[in-house]
Design a protein around this motif. Structure first.
Motif: not given
Length: 222
Positions: A148-157, A207-222
């Motif tokens: 999330s940024t105050p002004r739009p930007f495009t990811l470069d190559s 501008f100062a970036p805000d990079v939020a990461v949401h992580r969910r990991f589930d599982g294994g084996w029985r």
């Protein structure tokens, strides 16, 4: 009596999304309906954007190994509101210790958006289920990155190449036979790389970036 033709309604949902590709078959959709002048990320027209991505697998006696991974990028530009959803679901059913199944679903979703008072509804879910499946390997990982940024930007190559490289390694990892613990650690490392790539890309702006990461990991084996 004459009848006037109804004027076509305009769709308020707009977004600009691009893919880095799905190296495994999957589902990744983004609602995209916009006037031509509002398509570029640099547009400052108020708009609403949505994205829905995910990976879903179901292993059973007919298909002992089912794997899927996605890494999808959405660049929304300036928005007044955004609704994003990312989900990974893995199911193993009906196998046994002597005839086990492996089900792996991994979904990475990257969203960039701009605005000073943007309303964001972000949902990130994972679910791994063994159904009467002793000894089965069932793993689901959902990783959502929101820039999330105050002004739009495009990811470069450079950023795009970096994300594409992460996706190639994610695909190889998904198809590996690594243990659940090893797989989770390696996927977490790839997620850390994605965050670093995004932060580096935005750090070049004034501008100062805000990079939020949401992580969910589930599982294994029985």
């Amino acid at each position: 009596m004459s009848h006037r033709k109804p004027r076509p309604s305009r769709n308020p949902l707009t977004s600009k999304a691009f893919r880095l590709g799905l190296l495994a078959a999957g589902i990744a959709t983004a609602a995209a309906a916009a006037p031509a002048q509002a398509a570029a990320p640099s547009s400052h027209l108020p708009r609403v954007a949505v994205a829905n991505d995910g990976a879903h697998t179901h292993a059973n006696q007919a298909h002992h190994t089912q794997v899927q991974d996605t890494l999808t990028v959405h660049q929304f530009g300036t928005v007044i509101a955004a609704g994003v959803r990312n989900q990974a679901n893995a199911i193993s059913s009906g196998c046994s210790v002597d005839d086990h199944c492996r089900s792996v679903a991994l979904s990475f979703q990257v969203v960039t958006m701009a605005g000073t008072h943007t309303h964001l509804n972000a949902v990130n879910l994972s679910d791994a289920v063994n159904k009467h499946c002793d000894g089965c390997q069932t793993l689901a990982g959902a990783y959502q990155f929101v820039v999330s940024t105050p002004r739009p930007f495009t990811l470069d190559s450079t950023a795009q190449r970096g994300l594409a490289d992460v996706h190639r390694r994610l695909d190889a990892l998904t198809r590996s036979t690594d243990s659940a613990a090893d797989l989770q650690q390696q996927v977490d490392r790839l997620a850390a790389e994605v965050k670093a790539i995004l932060k580096t890309a935005v750090d070049g702006a004034d501008f100062a970036p805000d990079v939020a990461v949401h992580r969910r990991f589930d599982g294994g084996w029985r």
